[in-house]
Design an enzyme around this catalytic site. Structure first.
Site, mmCIF file in Angstrom:
data_model
loop_
_atom_site.group_PDB
_atom_site.id
_atom_site.type_symbol
_atom_site.label_atom_id
_atom_site.label_comp_id
_atom_site.label_asym_id
_atom_site.label_seq_id
_atom_site.Cartn_x
_atom_site.Cartn_y
_atom_site.Cartn_z
ATOM 1 N N GLU A 29 0.793 -1.164 0.100
ATOM 2 C CA GLU A 29 0.207 0.063 -0.056
ATOM 3 C C GLU A 29 0.691 1.190 0.211
ATOM 4 O OE1 GLU A 29 -3.558 0.426 0.301
ATOM 5 O OE2 GLU A 29 -2.970 2.599 -0.157
ATOM 6 N N ASP B 163 1.137 3.911 -2.913
ATOM 7 C CA ASP B 163 0.749 5.416 -2.749
ATOM 8 C C ASP B 163 2.128 6.416 -3.162
ATOM 9 O OD1 ASP B 163 -1.610 4.383 -1.863
ATOM 10 O OD2 ASP B 163 -1.219 4.794 0.374
ATOM 11 N N SER C 184 -7.189 2.297 -3.650
ATOM 12 C CA SER C 184 -5.808 2.758 -3.103
ATOM 13 C C SER C 184 -5.301 3.363 -4.332
ATOM 14 C CB SER C 184 -5.264 1.676 -2.540
ATOM 15 O OG SER C 184 -5.849 1.360 -1.346
ATOM 16 N N GLY D 164 -23.433 12.579 -15.595
ATOM 17 C CA GLY D 164 -23.804 13.227 -14.172
ATOM 18 C C GLY D 164 -22.920 12.618 -12.812
#
Ligand SMILES: *[C@@H]1O[C@H](CO)[C@@H](O)[C@H](O)[C@H]1NC(C)=O
Ligand SMILES: *[C@@H]1O[C@H](CO)[C@@H](O)[C@H](O)[C@H]1NC(C)=O
Ligand SMILES: *[C@@H]1O[C@H](CO)[C@@H](O)[C@H](O)[C@H]1NC(C)=O
Ligand SMILES: *[C@@H]1O[C@H](CO)[C@@H](O)[C@H](O)[C@H]1NC(C)=O
Length: 594
Positions: A303, A307, A514, A574
């Site tokens: 993770e 990131d 993520s 939308g």
């Protein structure tokens, strides 16, 4: 100084109670309780004698809506105060409790012989933290029974209580107390990225890698590899950031928060950039350890690497900061299982709100089922995110990876009925929730992208028209399974599948929202760079601006997010509760900002 004057109230009050009235504040009323031990936790009995915890007490502000009103003023592009973000001192003034609140809480604590030296004002001025409270004293203060609980999957133990109470007179003054009934911990937060179970790890020289890492001439069409695997090049081209050259690197910063003892590896980042963005090779992120977080460069997390690799490769040369919050204490192989009394969000928020400079953009990819977070606690934490927004910080959260809900989707309100399960903090109206997309030309909704409607937070004005328009088209579909008056999320989206990430020197394939949050944060960070380099205020809280500029996003009009035994919601023209307004187009957003 305001801070000192508040503290002095607290130090004075206990003197008036040298002889505590007896009985001491014993008109207790229930504040919050669960019907049973929260799912996945089991009680392990009393913690060792002498265990202490830090108690956080959220105080209700003197002026109920002052902070939120100010947040909207500085975040609404049509308001004269747009961009006039608040200082720490201004925030503290707006969230300050009434002097009576401090006096009552002070005398309650004094009555239980809590020394005033153990108490301080925290979290921007709206909370008190009482340090090193013995559990016997905490039980007495809160009519609680603190026990040790073990998470049946991670084995982590935490100290919590199934219920707590406050003296009746304090209910109108105290919003919440923590840790009490929120069974959250860094390890129990949902980690939203997943290494694809069938995903290959790619050896060096693999043709997929060679193709993915070839550089593409400006203006060239999107490379066909982006259909299979996502690299920074794909994202920079899809979201139109290729041509922008950041200029405010001495001021602008991008923050990434990690929990669960996750941290990112610099050598993996360097390898990633060598493969996928060689012109950004000098990039070095800084790592900040918060409250026991760890930064072990030999144990990188998927993770954290995901990131930082995507945030950095989109925002380069903007400085990136990785915050690692709340690790577990060192594990001992005997019966003394480490016990965690920390609250992940509160630890991090207290830290960040205390900093002299706060990154203008912050991305987080962790969350929890909203129904497992006590409502008054969720509201208090959400208000702390509002503090960040009012100070000019754009706070982004991954929306989650369970569509409209994972598992059996049973509500825990005693009725055990099937309900969609929203995720907190994305369900907080003062953050920007980022959902997931996949494919290109056109992008479609990723079917795991979490989205829906909060059961705690009502629909904020900024999304009234967009959400009502969606609900009208929805008709009666899924009715009864969600709260049509709740805050709808996500707000925006970004690619979420098949990201190439270097972990332990190896390329792996990762999917999840993520992937989306740091990608969107990278784009937002470049917009902040643009504004700051022009001498303007950063974007701060994004949503009021974004809902006014829907055409600056690539509207995602197909796909759905099944779950809970239903087909979930469908994307359409939308806003929709899978992809929000759509994926960001940097050049259009830049033009909209003028
Ligand atoms: C939790 O503890 C059990 C029993 O000691 C062990 O078998 C299991 O592997 C542990 N799980 C984790 C995630 O550490
Ligand atoms: C890599 O690109 C070449 C040339 O465009 C193409 O022929 C080949 O099939 C691609 N390989 C992979 C694994 O995508
Ligand atoms: C979601 O999409 C994937 C392919 O992207 C597919 O394999 C999976 O079956 C889908 N899941 C559901 C619940 O439709
Ligand atoms: C990375 O390598 C370390 C040490 O070999 C190992 O403990 C860890 O599990 C690996 N992490 C991943 C995500 O493969």
């Amino acid at each position: 100084m305001y801070w000192l004057s508040v503290l002095s109230v607290l130090t004075v009050v206990p003197l008036g109670f040298a002889t505590p009235p007896s009985p001491c504040w014993d008109d207790m009323r229930l504040k919050h309780s669960w019907d049973s031990i929260p799912e996945k936790w089991e009680c392990q009995g009393h913690p060792p004698a002498g265990t202490t915890i830090d108690l956080r007490v959220a105080l209700k502000p003197h002026r109920k809506n002052a902070l939120i009103d100010a947040l909207y003023e500085v975040s609404d592009p049509s308001h004269s105060k747009y961009g006039a973000h608040l200082s720490k001192e201004q925030v503290a003034e707006l969230v300050a409790p009434h002097p009576d609140t401090l006096e009552l809480v002070g005398s309650w604590l004094a009555c239980h012989e809590v020394p005033s030296t153990a108490v301080s004002i925290t979290h921007g001025g709206s909370w008190l933290t009482v340090y090193n409270v013995p559990l016997t004293q905490a039980n007495a203060l809160l009519g609680a029974t603190y026990q040790r609980y073990r998470h049946i999957e991670t084995n982590e133990t935490i100290i919590r209580t199934i219920s707590y109470a406050l003296p009746a007179a304090l209910h109108e003054h105290v919003q919440t107390v923590a840790p009490t009934t929120y069974f959250g911990s860094p390890h129990a937060l949902r980690l939203t990225s997943k290494v694809m179970s069938n995903g290959p790890t790619l050896p060096n020289g693999d043709p997929v890698l060679q193709n993915a890492s070839s550089t593409f001439a400006p203006g060239a069409p999107l490379p066909s590899t982006c259909l299979k695997t996502i690299t920074p090049e794909c994202l920079r081209r899809l979201y139109n950031t290729m041509s922008y050259k950041p200029q405010a690197r001495s001021v602008n910063q991008l923050g990434i928060t990690g929990y669960l003892g996750e941290f990112a590896s610099q050598s993996d980042l360097t390898k990633f950039l060598t493969l996928f963005r060689v012109d950004a090779l000098p990039a070095q992120f800084s790592a900040v350890v918060v409250n026991g977080g760890i930064n072990d460069q030999n144990q990188p997390g998927v993770e954290a690497n995901l990131d930082i690799q995507y945030a950095e490769s989109i925002s380069y040369p903007t400085p990136n900061i990785f915050y690692s919050t709340g690790g577990t204490p060192p594990y001992k192989a005997d019966e003394q299982t480490p016990t965690n009394a920390n609250e992940p969000y509160l630890d991090w928020l207290d830290f960040i709100l205390n900093q002299q400079t706060i990154p203008q953009t912050i991305s987080t990819s962790y969350g929890d089922d909203e129904q497992t977070v006590p409502q008054d606690y969720a509201e208090s934490v959400c208000n702390l995110f509002a503090q960040l927004g009012s100070m000019g910080v754009s706070v982004l959260f991954a929306s989650g990876d369970i569509g409209v809900g994972g598992g059996s989707c049973h509500s825990n309100d005693g009725t055990n009925s099937v309900k969609f399960i929203p995720i907190f903090p994305p369900s907080c109206p003062f953050v920007t929730a980022v959902g997931g997309t996949t494919q290109v030309n056109p992008e479609v909704a990723a079917n795991f992208s979490s989205g829906g409607f909060s059961n705690y937070f009502s629909r904020p004005c900024y999304q009234e028209a967009a959400v009502v328009s969606y609900l009208t088209k929805l008709g009666g579909q899924n009715s009864g399974l969600f709260n049509p008056n709740g805050r709808g999320y996500p707000d925006i989206s970004a690619q979420a599948m098949n990201f190439l990430v270097v972990v332990n020197k190896t390329v792996v394939i990762v999917s999840g929202t993520s992937c989306s949050a740091p990608t969107a944060a990278g784009v937002i960070s470049l917009l902040n760079d643009f504004l700051i380099s022009k001498g303007r205020s950063p974007l701060g809280f994004l949503n009021p601006l974004f809902y006014r500029a829907p055409t600056s996003f690539n509207d995602i009009t197909s796909g759905s997010n099944p779950g809970c035994g239903t087909s979930g919601f469908s994307a359409g023209t939308g806003w929709d509760p899978i992809t929000g307004l759509g994926t960001p187009d940097f050049l259009k957003l830049q033009a909209a900002l003028g």
